[in-house]
Design a protein around this motif. Structure first.
Motif, short mmCIF file in Angstrom:
data_model
loop_
_atom_site.label_atom_id
_atom_site.label_comp_id
_atom_site.label_asym_id
_atom_site.label_seq_id
_atom_site.Cartn_x
_atom_site.Cartn_y
_atom_site.Cartn_z
N THR A 194 0.87 -1.19 0.00
CA THR A 194 0.00 0.00 0.00
C THR A 194 0.90 1.22 0.00
O THR A 194 1.99 1.20 0.57
N HIS A 211 0.32 14.43 3.89
CA HIS A 211 1.30 14.85 2.88
C HIS A 211 2.00 13.69 2.18
O HIS A 211 2.99 13.92 1.48
N SER A 212 1.54 12.48 2.33
CA SER A 212 2.23 11.36 1.67
C SER A 212 2.17 11.54 0.14
O SER A 212 1.10 11.78 -0.42
N SER A 213 3.33 11.38 -0.50
CA SER A 213 3.41 11.58 -1.95
C SER A 213 3.35 10.26 -2.72
O SER A 213 3.21 10.24 -3.94
N GLN A 216 7.85 6.74 -1.35
CA GLN A 216 8.46 5.62 -0.65
C GLN A 216 7.82 4.29 -1.07
O GLN A 216 8.51 3.31 -1.34
N GLY A 273 2.94 -2.34 4.27
CA GLY A 273 2.02 -1.20 4.44
C GLY A 273 2.81 0.10 4.55
O GLY A 273 3.31 0.45 5.61
N ALA A 275 1.46 2.95 3.11
CA ALA A 275 0.47 4.04 3.00
C ALA A 275 0.31 4.77 4.32
O ALA A 275 0.40 4.19 5.39
N ALA A 276 0.10 6.08 4.19
CA ALA A 276 -0.26 6.89 5.36
C ALA A 276 -1.79 6.90 5.37
O ALA A 276 -2.43 7.75 4.74
N ALA A 278 -5.44 7.40 6.72
CA ALA A 278 -6.09 8.29 7.70
C ALA A 278 -6.70 7.43 8.81
O ALA A 278 -7.40 6.45 8.52
N PRO A 309 -10.91 1.30 9.59
CA PRO A 309 -10.38 -0.05 9.86
C PRO A 309 -8.86 -0.02 9.77
O PRO A 309 -8.29 0.70 8.95
N ILE A 312 -3.45 -2.98 8.03
CA ILE A 312 -2.30 -3.88 8.23
C ILE A 312 -2.57 -4.86 9.37
O ILE A 312 -2.17 -6.02 9.33
N GLU A 330 7.17 8.93 12.61
CA GLU A 330 7.07 9.49 13.96
C GLU A 330 7.89 10.77 14.06
O GLU A 330 8.92 10.92 13.38
N LYS A 345 0.25 -4.34 16.38
CA LYS A 345 -0.34 -4.72 15.08
C LYS A 345 0.09 -6.12 14.65
O LYS A 345 -0.23 -6.55 13.55
N PHE A 362 7.75 12.37 4.64
CA PHE A 362 6.67 12.78 3.75
C PHE A 362 7.16 13.66 2.60
O PHE A 362 7.82 14.68 2.83
O1 PMT Z 1 4.61 8.77 0.56
P1 PMT Z 1 5.88 9.48 0.95
O2 PMT Z 1 5.75 10.98 0.72
O3 PMT Z 1 7.09 8.93 0.25
O4 PMT Z 1 6.08 9.30 2.50
C1 PMT Z 1 6.39 8.04 3.00
C2 PMT Z 1 5.74 7.84 4.38
C3 PMT Z 1 6.34 8.82 5.37
C4 PMT Z 1 4.23 8.03 4.30
C5 PMT Z 1 6.07 6.34 4.77
O5 PMT Z 1 7.46 6.19 4.84
C6 PMT Z 1 5.47 5.98 6.12
O6 PMT Z 1 6.08 6.15 7.16
N1 PMT Z 1 4.21 5.42 6.13
C7 PMT Z 1 3.48 5.11 7.33
C8 PMT Z 1 2.83 6.34 7.87
C9 PMT Z 1 2.33 6.19 9.31
O7 PMT Z 1 2.70 6.90 10.19
O8 PMT Z 1 1.55 5.22 9.52
P2 PMT Z 1 0.83 4.92 10.96
O9 PMT Z 1 1.79 5.07 12.07
O10 PMT Z 1 -0.42 5.66 11.00
O11 PMT Z 1 0.53 3.41 10.75
C10 PMT Z 1 1.44 2.35 11.02
C11 PMT Z 1 1.25 1.27 10.01
O12 PMT Z 1 -0.12 0.86 9.99
C12 PMT Z 1 1.57 1.67 8.58
O13 PMT Z 1 2.16 0.57 7.96
C13 PMT Z 1 0.22 1.99 7.96
O14 PMT Z 1 0.18 1.78 6.57
C14 PMT Z 1 -0.68 1.00 8.70
N2 PMT Z 1 -2.07 1.47 8.88
C15 PMT Z 1 -2.38 2.53 9.64
C16 PMT Z 1 -3.70 2.88 9.86
C17 PMT Z 1 -4.70 2.13 9.26
N3 PMT Z 1 -5.98 2.44 9.41
N4 PMT Z 1 -4.39 1.07 8.49
C18 PMT Z 1 -3.10 0.73 8.31
O15 PMT Z 1 -2.80 -0.23 7.57
#
Ligand code: PMT
Length: 405
Positions: A194, A211-213, A216, A273, A275-276, A278, A309, A312, A330, A345, A362
């Motif tokens: 994702t 701000h995820s682009s 990554q 996973g 994806a950032a 929401a 939901p 991951i 973080e 998780k 980001f």
């Molecule tokens: O897209 P870029 O601009 O290149 O930036 C990359 C990034 C900073 C977005 C990426 O490297 C990154 O860190 N992604 C995770 C962002 C984050 O902080 O996720 P989280 O801490 O909210 O979640 C932790 C994990 O759970 C992640 O793997 C996320 O995908 C997953 N998750 C979170 C919430 C949710 N509802 N479902 C999930 O699967």
């Protein structure tokens, strides 16, 4: 295990009785996950029709060098660039002589001269022609130039004679083709990734996002493809192009991403996973654009949110779960927060990125990460997202190897 997954094989067919076997060869290569396009010499069309090979390869068959229409669609240079391998099967003695002499007398020979990818040739001819000194000399020359020879095999020939010169069995040609590519550390694995942000609608024109682009996640998809994996990339809205060979599924909201992930999991070996997602979405999505005038002047507006939901976590808690890697962006206590997510998780690995500085994380081209396992960690130096992705893929392959060993 489909070890030719994502690989592009340009099959050249030359004019010998074994040309009919190219139909079966196309099927067997496709069974291994390869995409096949076909170029035929004029003589080969006397033995099997282009229509047959077009139907099997599901692409137009190319026969002419100087055909304006075909050249404008996919010309010989584009075909040469498209291929990961040019495989000529069957290859006649005349074709071998042309290649050895560096001649570009038709589409296939010209294409072989233009191709920068590996070239493999499966000779097929009468035993006396195969034993002929010129043929042997030409084949030696080709081998010295790094061109692979598949076969020939020995046995009864179409002309009734017996000896060396038969086209190698189709299965053996496929095996030798696979061996050329069987070097990727994730060869035969299906990786689901994702990437990007999700958008949670407030009304038809507004949404909550981040701000995820996608940089990554897309870089990881590229690294996994380079490691020989089949890649499904499930991405939120971004403005960058996904890697061409990934099976890309575009989604908007976290709920859509959740559904797309569930549908892709059946054959997944690895889930990453990035994806950032929401964490929350509005409880009510207004069907009409919310008007500023609806609230009294200077008043505040409250949005009621509900939790999305956790994608991951749902993957990691499946009975037949893929090897599951999360990311954690973080700004403080980076390692501690990431460790908590690894455990809560139920993940196999997590990549912690420190996003307290804007040059990392980001929407940047660089990242600074630490990879965590339940019992150890490895800090990676700050580097490009492409370089980090290659290292993460190596670590994933190593960990899977250790778990299986
Ligand atoms: O897209 P870029 O601009 O290149 O930036 C990359 C990034 C900073 C977005 C990426 O490297 C990154 O860190 N992604 C995770 C962002 C984050 O902080 O996720 P989280 O801490 O909210 O979640 C932790 C994990 O759970 C992640 O793997 C996320 O995908 C997953 N998750 C979170 C919430 C949710 N509802 N479902 C999930 O699967």
């Amino acid at each position: 295990m489909q070890t030719l997954m994502n690989k592009r094989v340009l099959l050249g067919v030359t004019g010998g009785i074994a040309a009919y076997k190219s139909a079966e060869l196309i099927r067997r290569l496709q069974d291994q996950g390869a995409q096949v396009r076909v170029v035929m010499t004029r003589a080969s069309t006397e033995f099997i029709t282009p229509l047959t090979l077009q139907a099997l390869s599901q692409h137009p068959v190319h026969t002419e060098l100087l055909d304006a229409e075909t050249e404008s669609a996919m010309g010989h240079i584009e075909l040469a660039r498209w291929a990961d391998l040019v495989l000529v099967a069957p290859a006649t003695t005349n074709f071998i002589a042309q290649i050895a002499g560096g001649h570009g007398s038709d589409l296939l020979t010209t294409l072989c001269l233009a191709a920068e990818c590996p070239l493999a040739i499966a000779p097929a001819m009468n035993q006396a022609m195969w034993g002929n000194a010129s043929t042997q000399q030409n084949c030696n020359l080709l081998t010295q130039r790094g061109i692979r020879l598949f076969g020939p095999a020995e046995g009864l020939q179409a002309c009734g004679e017996e000896g060396s010169g038969r086209l190698l069995d189709v299965d053996a040609i496929v095996t030798q083709t696979r061996e050329l590519f069987d070097t990727g550390i994730l060869a035969g694995k299906h990786v689901v990734i994702t990437a990007g942000p999700t958008r949670e609608a407030i009304d038809p024109v507004r949404f909550i996002s981040n701000h995820s682009s996608g940089k990554q996640g897309y870089a990881l998809a590229t690294a996994a493809l380079e490691a020989g994996a089949k890649v499904t990339l499930i991405t939120g809205p971004t403005s960058i192009a996904p890697p061409e060979r990934a099976n890309t599924i575009g989604v908007t909201s976290a709920s859509e991403m959740f559904d797309a992930v569930q549908r892709s999991l059946e054959e997944a070996d690895i889930f990453i996973g990035v994806a950032a997602v929401a964490d929350y979405r509005p409880v009510n999505v207004s069907e009409q654009k919310i008007k500023k005038s609806a609230a009294p002047s200077n008043s505040s507006v409250t949005l009621e949110l509900v939790e999305n939901p956790d994608i991951i976590q749902s993957v990691a808690n499946q009975d037949h779960r893929p090897f599951t890697i999360g990311f954690a962006a973080e700004t403080d206590n980076v390692i501690e927060h990431a460790k908590n997510k690894l455990v809560s998780k139920n993940l196999d690995m997590i990549v912690a990125n420190d996003v307290s500085e804007t040059e990392f994380g980001f929407n940047s081209d660089q990242n600074h990460t630490t990879v965590l396992w339940p019992n150890r960690s490895e800090e990676l130096p700050a580097m490009s997202k492409a370089a980090i992705s290659s290292r993460i893929i190596e670590l994933v392959a190593e960990t899977i190897g250790e778990n299986n060993g």
